[in-house]
Design an enzyme around this catalytic site. Structure first.
Site, PDB file in Angstrom:
ATOM      1  N   ASP A  23       0.817  -1.216   0.000  1.00  0.00           N
ATOM      2  CA  ASP A  23       0.000   0.000   0.000  1.00  0.00           C
ATOM      3  C   ASP A  23       0.850   1.265   0.000  1.00  0.00           C
ATOM      4  O   ASP A  23       0.640   2.177   0.801  1.00  0.00           O
ATOM      5  CB  ASP A  23      -0.955   0.017   1.200  1.00  0.00           C
ATOM      6  N   GLU A 199     -11.347   0.959  -3.933  1.00  0.00           N
ATOM      7  CA  GLU A 199     -10.880   1.450  -2.634  1.00  0.00           C
ATOM      8  C   GLU A 199      -9.608   2.261  -2.868  1.00  0.00           C
ATOM      9  O   GLU A 199      -9.257   2.579  -3.991  1.00  0.00           O
ATOM     10  CB  GLU A 199     -10.623   0.271  -1.686  1.00  0.00           C
TER      11      GLU A 199
END
Length: 555
Positions: A23, A199
């Site tokens: 991430d 997302e």
């Protein structure tokens, strides 16, 4: 054919941050690039890296204040701190993130927080709660105002846990350089809603457009980066017909699970995308990613108003041309003594601990200059505890590696043990520990209280979602014992040696591929770690001394 990179170039080899580093969120401030990655249940919370040229990254500290009270005790495996987002505004570094306290539920039971610092190396402010609607927050600083992007989670029975991307303007007061109570200003607006899972929203402003980058398809093999754009911050957003990045249509691409990206511009005007990706091992059970999700970089060009990979198509590549710089940073994840260190660097990077920072349970011992560095670890709870484990671990960065350590411990009960750990989480591990057991031929009957009878043994335990089992028990003489694990892709071999004696294998070769995101019945998001640990289930006073630690990638 894309335009060449301006000026001198060099080759960045992906992943540029190797091992568990998912991430990635990237920014550039002046001549430096800064990167933050998810840390989940691990400390240091939110590891930070920096680079002068996108190819070589060095540790730049961590947001060590991110967990309120410096505690994530009790969070589930792969819970904790998800997807931090870095930004920089008004001379201040900002990081916003969520702490997820439930998995497999419709609520996630999360909080969203903000920390700030005038320097990326800290000190970072204490976390301030932010009104968030779901995980994967990010901040856009635009025209002197601050906006929070969020995934929206509809936690109602029958609701969708991934129910679109929302935008909320925030008021963030500062006093003495520290943020105060954050509150929402005006209504929360829905920017985009799709049937597929999206997302990880990030907004880049470029050439009069607001570009919304989205992680799509979940974080497994279906992962990707989708782009939408609008002339207005609040929309409506037009979605690009093709993904910016994905490897889901070709299992032969070396970098799989490619997704969760963010754009950054160089001082000379080129654009790059940082993203997560995995390097799978091919096993009889299918692809498994023991190294977890890592950080990679791709060059981006603008075509007809949309960002596109410079190499055409949407597949990530393993080698990327980036601008060369005169000062290069220390590579992260390489086999150099500075990075891998020894026990003399504990308890600091590259060492990590579970759910809390190192405390009085780990102590660096004094040694003479010609002695190997040593640490003393005091045992606490078991390998299956979500609370106070005495585990010091390092990320595995390559598929082939050798780890070795010497342990000096004299347990007197089966409730005490210490040694080497190959770790994914509380349900998947291989523990090679020195411990105590009953005399030969006697049942497990608590004989440690019978006048000191019993044996000092080395036990190899296999942690598994279906329950742990013993793979081997070996008698040990007194004194220190050397422990070793040789990792060869999907297989690991554990061995021991007493004194200067030869190495002897302990138990069978084990399936190291179980220590991966892709094993087991539930979602998992971290990566394989190797380290040292100690256990004392009675009163937490048993200690073990560790020395001669090494972790070396193998060709």
């Amino acid at each position: 054919m894309s335009e060449p990179v301006a000026g001198p170039v060099r080759t960045a080899v992906n992943p540029v941050v190797r091992g568990f580093a998912p991430d990635p969120s990237v920014i550039r401030v002046g001549d430096w690039y800064y990167l933050a990655t998810s840390s989940f249940e691990w400390f240091p919370t939110i590891p930070l890296y920096r680079s002068r040229g996108l190819a070589d990254w060095e540790p730049a500290g961590a947001v060590d204040t991110a967990a309120p009270g410096r505690s994530l005790l009790g969070v589930p495996d792969s819970g904790g701190i998800w997807a931090p987002a870095l930004s920089h505004a008004n001379g201040v570094f900002w990081v916003v993130y969520s702490i997820v306290r439930s998995l497999g539920t419709r609520h996630f039971d999360l909080e969203t927080y903000l920390c700030t610092a005038s320097d990326v190396g800290g000190p970072w402010s204490e976390p301030v709660r932010v009104p968030g609607h779901g995980f994967d927050p990010s901040l856009l600083h635009h025209d002197g105002r601050h906006y929070l992007l969020n995934l929206q989670n509809d936690s109602r029975v029958g609701g969708r846990r991934f129910d679109g991307i929302v935008l909320t303007e925030l008021e963030v007061p500062f006093a003495d350089g520290v943020p105060g109570r954050v509150r929402a200003v005006g209504p929360t607006r829905l920017l985009l809603q799709r049937d597929e899972l999206v997302e990880g929203p990030k907004i880049t402003v470029h050439d009069g457009w607001f570009y919304l980058l989205l992680a799509q398809g979940g974080t497994g093999v279906e992962h990707g980066v989708l782009v939408a754009r609008s002339r207005s911050l609040t929309g409506p957003y037009e979605v690009d017909d093709v993904p910016l990045l994905t490897s889901r249509d070709d299992p032969a691409v070396p970098l799989q699970k490619a997704g969760h990206g963010e754009l950054v511009q160089t001082p000379s005007g080129e654009w790059y995308l940082t993203h997560l990706a995995s390097r799978p091992l091919q096993t009889m059970a299918g692809p498994r990613n023991t190294l977890g999700r890592e950080t990679a970089v791709q060059r981006v060009v603008w075509t007809d108003g949309w960002p596109r990979l410079a190499q055409d198509g949407w597949h990530p590549v393993s080698e990327v041309e980036v601008p060369a710089v005169t000062a290069t940073a220390t590579a992260v994840g390489q086999a150099d003594d500075q990075r891998r260190g020894g026990l003399d660097v504990a308890p600091g990077w590259p060492w990590s601990t579970l759910r809390e920072p190192p405390g009085d349970w780990v102590e660096k011992l004094p040694t003479s200059p010609d002695e190997p560095a040593r640490v003393r670890v005091r045992g606490r709870q078991s390998a299956e505890s979500l609370w106070q484990q005495s585990l010091l671990a390092q990320r595995l960065t390559e598929h082939h590696a050798e780890v070795e350590v010497t342990v000096d411990a004299e347990p007197t009960t089966f409730t005490q043990s210490a040694g080497l750990m190959l770790w994914y989480d509380t349900t998947s591990y291989y523990q090679l520990h020195v411990t105590w057991t009953e005399p030969e031929g006697e049942p497990q009957a608590g004989q440690q209280w019978a006048g000191g009878e019993g044996r000092r043994v080395l036990v190899l335990t296999h942690g598994h979602p279906d329950g742990a089992r013993i793979l081997a028990t070996v008698d040990l003489p007194g004194g220190p014992v050397r422990l070793r694990a040789r990792i060869d892709g999907a297989t690991a071999r554990l061995s021991s040696a007493s004194g200067d004696g030869p190495w002897t294998q302990v138990g069978p070769d084990v399936d190291f591929s179980e220590l991966s995101d892709d094993f087991g019945p539930r979602l998992r998001f971290t990566g394989a770690m190797v380290g040292i640990s100690a256990v004392d289930l009675v009163d937490g006073t048993f200690t073990a001394d560790f020395s001669a630690w090494s972790l070396r990638p193998r060709v």
